[in-house]
Design a protein around this motif. Structure first.
Motif: not given
Lengths: 355, 243
Positions: B42-43, B81-85, B150-151, B169-170
């Motif tokens: 997935k990652t 846009g993306r966030t990280f694990q 995280k926010l 993984e939010p």
């Protein structure tokens, strides 16, 4: 979802501004006046000469921190830009017969172009690899300057005639003291401008987490090359002034690792993330170097002591003297200012947000 | 219209095939979930789609434009846009500086514009208000709690106004109250027309939040559909439970 409170403090500024407190402003003003008066109050030619050297080092360490401080890319080879600027200016005057000012501009341009091209390759390496690339760069230029005798004069050095015909030695020192001071002010202004721009935020983001910065849309390669080019241009400008001031270019000195490491030491000592940090570092290290040179002659002692100082700074004050002093001052101040007043609603929200 | 489509993606690290001929099709305006056992790729898929790593073969299209081989910042400018694990913020930058790193378009005027430029700061404050961090704008990011970081990470991604947001993984490592809050935020942002692709192990969150779920196993999708269908799919049960 929090609703915007009707009484909210103005949008907090996110960056370190020029110092705001009145005593600090007055202190800095006095220092500037003292700096400008220095050539007139310094007793004797040697101290005038040393004064020029100190301001030159302040330009160099400030320029260095435009890369090292913002992006965290540590260059030990910045002397490459200094030497190239010096030689390009010298060759412009001696070989091309240009007026000094034109040769100076040529020197800065040559360095900027060189840094942009070399930078494209160099910034592909990170961490220790980048450091090694910069060392290789200065070593190669040193060898070239020594070998291309027909252009550079080789190991014998390049003699550059003075900028003003018939000027006395002390007059020359005073002239270049002011020229270096003007260059320092320009460098500080540029640093300050970068610091408060979104470009600066991008550079700092590269220092903190380059991959993440790239994912947020920061064109990291272009940013790094631009920072290196601006930094190199200022370093090269200092080299150009040095060529016209000192009049004799020694390839071993202008392209030396010791010179490059001095820039790093001065910037780190003062605090490379602070506007006046590198200048402060130069004002401490450069006079100390000169003191040891005059007291103990051309021994290696000052290099060993510089190394020891770098060791102490990196181990105990990795952020430099400025934040260390700020922390110490804060300890003696009343603590009430650090407690924020919170409304019940804010308290509730922040508890909801915190884990 | 498809916002993100990938065809025949393949990536191996040495002898390990992380992504093995995967196809992916995300439809605009949906909250998509991507689930699968650990090590199912997935990652790696996230990293290929965002340009962080280059696939050995295959193509990625974003809103009709082929972006295969583009650098991550170009893909970000194209609206992803993306966030990280593991949550990644810039620790020694203030919350506001963290927000202003992100650029929608790298125009020289914007880049050289001051951090105090009113329009940018207002947009940033707007997003910070939405995630409840506006009162911390001047604080260094390293002084925030993990949940607040995280926010902040999500708010910083939103600064570039992306139409497609990938969340890795939010809900990882955050408390239940905050999981609900992130879920609500995702729903609100989706209602405004943004598409999501969420990798998550918290099944309760995935099943309640996502409208469409893709199941990954051994580097390729093995099932896709609405949550109810996925929960009873025998292939999914086998991949997860080995039954």
């Amino acid at each position: 979802m929090p609703n915007a409170s009707s009484v909210r403090s103005p949008a907090p500024t996110a960056l370190p501004h020029l110092p705001r407190s009145v005593p600090l402003r007055i202190g800095l003003g006095l220092l500037l006046v003292l700096l400008l008066a220095y050539p007139w109050i310094a007793p004797g030619g040697y101290l005038r000469y040393a004064g020029v050297l100190v301001v030159m080092y302040a330009v160099l360490s400030t320029s260095w921190s435009m890369v090292g401080g913002f992006t965290g890319y540590v260059s030990l080879g910045h002397a490459a830009f200094f030497g190239l600027g010096a030689y390009a200016t010298g060759i412009g005057v001696v070989t091309l017969g240009l007026p000094h000012a034109a040769a100076f501009v040529l020197g800065v341009l040559v360095v900027a172009v060189f840094a942009a091209v070399a930078g494209l390759a160099a910034v592909r390496a990170r961490g220790a690899s980048f450091v090694i690339v910069t060392i290789a760069m200065v070593t190669m230029l040193s060898l070239l300057a020594q070998d291309m005798t027909w252009l550079t004069g080789g190991s014998a050095g390049l003699q550059v005639p003075g900028a003003v015909a018939g000027i006395s030695r002390t007059g020359n020192h005073a002239l270049f003291f002011y020229l270096f001071t003007v260059l320092l002010l320009f460098a500080l202004l540029t640093w300050w401008f970068i610091d408060r721009s979104r470009y600066g935020a991008g550079l700092k983001a590269i220092r903190e987490d380059e991959e993440k910065a790239e994912a947020l849309g920061v064109p990291t390669t272009a940013y790094k090359v631009a920072a290196l080019t601006v930094s190199a241009a200022f370093t090269g400008a200092a080299g150009g002034l040095y060529a016209m001031w000192f009049g004799n270019l020694d390839p071993i000195f202008v392209f030396s690792l010791v010179l490059g490491s001095s820039m790093v030491l001065m910037a780190l000592l003062g605090g490379s993330r602070y506007l006046l940090g590198p200048t402060l570092g130069a004002f401490v290290v450069a006079p100390a170097n000169e003191y040891f040179l005059t007291q103990h002659g051309e021994s290696q002692l000052h290099i060993i002591l510089s190394g020891a100082l770098l060791f102490v700074v990196v181990l105990f004050m990795p952020e430099g003297v400025i934040p260390a002093v700020q922390r110490a001052l804060r300890r003696f101040r009343p603590q009430s200012a650090s407690i924020r007043e919170q409304t019940q609603q804010e308290l509730h929200e922040s508890r909801g947000a915190a884990t | 219209m498809s916002t993100l489509s990938a065809k025949g993606l393949r990536k191996s690290f040495g002898g390990v095939v992380a992504v093995d001929g995967a196809d992916l099709d995300l439809h605009e305006g949906r909250i998509n979930g991507l689930i699968g056992p650990n090590g199912s790729g997935k990652t790696t898929l996230f990293n290929i789609v965002t340009g962080m790593i280059k696939a050995d073969s295959g193509t990625v299209r974003l809103g009709g434009t082929e972006v295969t081989g583009w650098s991550p910042h170009r893909i970000a400018h194209a609206g992803l846009g993306r966030t990280f694990q593991l949550c990644r913020v810039f620790p020694r930058l203030t919350v506001m500086e963290n927000m202003l790193v992100s650029l929608r378009r790298p125009r020289l005027r914007d880049i050289l514009g001051g951090l105090t430029s009113k329009a940018d700061v207002e947009v940033a404050m707007g997003w910070l208000e939405r995630v409840g961090l506006d009162h911390l704008a001047g604080t260094d990011a390293r002084d925030l709690s993990y949940g607040q970081q995280k926010l902040l990470e999500l708010a910083a991604v939103l600064m570039a106004d992306p139409q497609l947001i990938l969340l890795d993984e939010p809900a990882g490592g955050v408390n239940p109250a905050l999981i609900d809050r992130i879920g609500d935020l995702v729903r609100d942002l989706n209602a405004e027309g943004r598409t999501f692709l969420i990798v998550e192990h918290n099944m309760a969150m995935v099943m309640s939040l996502c409208q469409h779920i893709i199941v990954f196993d051994r580097g390729r999708p093995i099932a896709a559909g609405p949550p109810a269908e996925i929960q009873s799919d025998p292939r999914v049960l086998e991949a997860y439970l080995g039954v």
